[in-house]
Design a protein around this motif. Structure first.
Motif, PDB file in Angstrom:
ATOM      1  N   GLN A 190      -2.181-100.580  53.359  1.00 44.26           N
ATOM      2  CA  GLN A 190      -3.351 -99.863  53.868  1.00 44.26           C
ATOM      3  C   GLN A 190      -2.995 -99.111  55.145  1.00 44.26           C
ATOM      4  O   GLN A 190      -3.413 -97.965  55.329  1.00 44.26           O
ATOM      5  CB  GLN A 190      -4.495-100.832  54.126  1.00 44.26           C
ATOM      6  CG  GLN A 190      -5.782-100.128  54.480  1.00 44.26           C
ATOM      7  CD  GLN A 190      -6.917-101.117  54.682  1.00 44.26           C
ATOM      8  OE1 GLN A 190      -6.693-102.285  54.958  1.00 44.26           O
ATOM      9  NE2 GLN A 190      -8.139-100.629  54.550  1.00 44.26           N
ATOM     10  N   GLY A 191      -2.209 -99.722  56.026  1.00 38.16           N
ATOM     11  CA  GLY A 191      -1.769 -99.044  57.247  1.00 38.16           C
ATOM     12  C   GLY A 191      -0.930 -97.814  56.926  1.00 38.16           C
ATOM     13  O   GLY A 191      -1.079 -96.764  57.556  1.00 38.16           O
ATOM     14  N   GLY A 192      -0.050 -97.945  55.929  1.00 33.09           N
ATOM     15  CA  GLY A 192       0.758 -96.795  55.512  1.00 33.09           C
ATOM     16  C   GLY A 192      -0.094 -95.677  54.949  1.00 33.09           C
ATOM     17  O   GLY A 192       0.144 -94.498  55.220  1.00 33.09           O
ATOM     18  N   PHE A 193      -1.116 -96.041  54.168  1.00 36.27           N
ATOM     19  CA  PHE A 193      -2.017 -95.034  53.608  1.00 36.27           C
ATOM     20  C   PHE A 193      -2.781 -94.325  54.712  1.00 36.27           C
ATOM     21  O   PHE A 193      -2.934 -93.098  54.682  1.00 36.27           O
ATOM     22  CB  PHE A 193      -2.996 -95.689  52.630  1.00 36.27           C
ATOM     23  CG  PHE A 193      -4.075 -94.753  52.169  1.00 36.27           C
ATOM     24  CD1 PHE A 193      -3.794 -93.781  51.231  1.00 36.27           C
ATOM     25  CD2 PHE A 193      -5.351 -94.823  52.701  1.00 36.27           C
ATOM     26  CE1 PHE A 193      -4.777 -92.905  50.802  1.00 36.27           C
ATOM     27  CE2 PHE A 193      -6.340 -93.949  52.286  1.00 36.27           C
ATOM     28  CZ  PHE A 193      -6.044 -92.993  51.336  1.00 36.27           C
ATOM     29  N   ILE A 194      -3.266 -95.072  55.683  1.00 37.18           N
ATOM     30  CA  ILE A 194      -4.034 -94.470  56.778  1.00 37.18           C
ATOM     31  C   ILE A 194      -3.158 -93.507  57.573  1.00 37.18           C
ATOM     32  O   ILE A 194      -3.590 -92.403  57.923  1.00 37.18           O
ATOM     33  CB  ILE A 194      -4.653 -95.558  57.669  1.00 37.18           C
ATOM     34  CG1 ILE A 194      -5.768 -96.272  56.897  1.00 37.18           C
ATOM     35  CG2 ILE A 194      -5.189 -94.971  58.970  1.00 37.18           C
ATOM     36  CD1 ILE A 194      -6.305 -97.493  57.579  1.00 37.18           C
ATOM     37  N   LYS A 195      -1.925 -93.903  57.851  1.00 37.18           N
ATOM     38  CA  LYS A 195      -1.005 -93.007  58.571  1.00 37.18           C
ATOM     39  C   LYS A 195      -0.722 -91.751  57.748  1.00 37.18           C
ATOM     40  O   LYS A 195      -0.720 -90.640  58.281  1.00 37.18           O
ATOM     41  CB  LYS A 195       0.308 -93.720  58.876  1.00 37.18           C
ATOM     42  CG  LYS A 195       0.215 -94.721  59.988  1.00 37.18           C
ATOM     43  CD  LYS A 195       1.551 -95.397  60.209  1.00 37.18           C
ATOM     44  CE  LYS A 195       1.418 -96.513  61.223  1.00 37.18           C
ATOM     45  NZ  LYS A 195       2.671 -97.264  61.372  1.00 37.18           N
ATOM     46  N   SER A 196      -0.502 -91.917  56.456  1.00 37.90           N
ATOM     47  CA  SER A 196      -0.234 -90.777  55.583  1.00 37.90           C
ATOM     48  C   SER A 196      -1.432 -89.835  55.532  1.00 37.90           C
ATOM     49  O   SER A 196      -1.278 -88.614  55.634  1.00 37.90           O
ATOM     50  CB  SER A 196       0.098 -91.293  54.188  1.00 37.90           C
ATOM     51  OG  SER A 196       0.083 -90.258  53.256  1.00 37.90           O
ATOM     52  N   PHE A 197      -2.623 -90.404  55.383  1.00 35.16           N
ATOM     53  CA  PHE A 197      -3.835 -89.585  55.339  1.00 35.16           C
ATOM     54  C   PHE A 197      -4.050 -88.860  56.660  1.00 35.16           C
ATOM     55  O   PHE A 197      -4.392 -87.677  56.688  1.00 35.16           O
ATOM     56  CB  PHE A 197      -5.049 -90.464  55.016  1.00 35.16           C
ATOM     57  CG  PHE A 197      -6.321 -89.686  54.882  1.00 35.16           C
ATOM     58  CD1 PHE A 197      -6.585 -88.969  53.734  1.00 35.16           C
ATOM     59  CD2 PHE A 197      -7.243 -89.656  55.915  1.00 35.16           C
ATOM     60  CE1 PHE A 197      -7.755 -88.235  53.604  1.00 35.16           C
ATOM     61  CE2 PHE A 197      -8.410 -88.931  55.803  1.00 35.16           C
ATOM     62  CZ  PHE A 197      -8.662 -88.220  54.645  1.00 35.16           C
ATOM     63  N   TYR A 198      -3.817 -89.553  57.774  1.00 37.07           N
ATOM     64  CA  TYR A 198      -3.995 -88.941  59.096  1.00 37.07           C
ATOM     65  C   TYR A 198      -3.055 -87.754  59.277  1.00 37.07           C
ATOM     66  O   TYR A 198      -3.477 -86.686  59.703  1.00 37.07           O
ATOM     67  CB  TYR A 198      -3.757 -89.981  60.191  1.00 37.07           C
ATOM     68  CG  TYR A 198      -3.681 -89.373  61.568  1.00 37.07           C
ATOM     69  CD1 TYR A 198      -4.831 -88.987  62.231  1.00 37.07           C
ATOM     70  CD2 TYR A 198      -2.456 -89.151  62.190  1.00 37.07           C
ATOM     71  CE1 TYR A 198      -4.767 -88.412  63.491  1.00 37.07           C
ATOM     72  CE2 TYR A 198      -2.385 -88.580  63.440  1.00 37.07           C
ATOM     73  CZ  TYR A 198      -3.539 -88.214  64.078  1.00 37.07           C
ATOM     74  OH  TYR A 198      -3.475 -87.638  65.322  1.00 37.07           O
TER      75      TYR A 198
END
Length: 110
Positions: A8-16
């Motif tokens: 989830q942290g990786g997804f949030i960073k990618s989306f950001y």
């Protein structure tokens, strides 16, 4: 749970960073391309309005040139949103394409 939080942290960073890149492209496009387009239209109207040996002499008056420039100035407000929406649709369609490709893959045994 820790693995989920990591993903989830990786997804949030990618989306950001994807959203940040979209906004940066909007700013660059707005500041450079719209300025060049608006300047080109203004220059063309100025040249057409000053010369007397073309078929558009009666059509290009100071009033019509002002109306054209006013409508072109609206483009600079609408272009960033159009670019943002196009980028979002492209991202969503790529996700749909990925799902369509993954549905035909054989399932993995756990």
């Amino acid at each position: 749970v820790a693995r989920f939080a990591s993903h989830q942290g990786g997804f949030i960073k990618s989306f950001y960073w994807g959203l940040t890149l979209d906004r940066a492209v909007q700013c660059i496009f707005t500041s450079v391309a719209i300025t060049l387009f608006y300047g080109g239209v203004a220059t063309m109207l100025l040249v057409l309005g000053r010369s007397d040996n073309h078929p558009f002499t009666e059509m290009v008056t100071p009033g019509t040139a002002g109306v054209i420039l006013a409508y072109c100035s609206l483009l600079s407000f609408q272009a960033p949103m159009v670019i943002f929406m196009t980028a979002r649709v492209e991202t969503m369609m790529a996700a749909c394409q990925r799902i369509a490709e993954y549905k035909d893959l054989p399932t993995e045994a756990h």
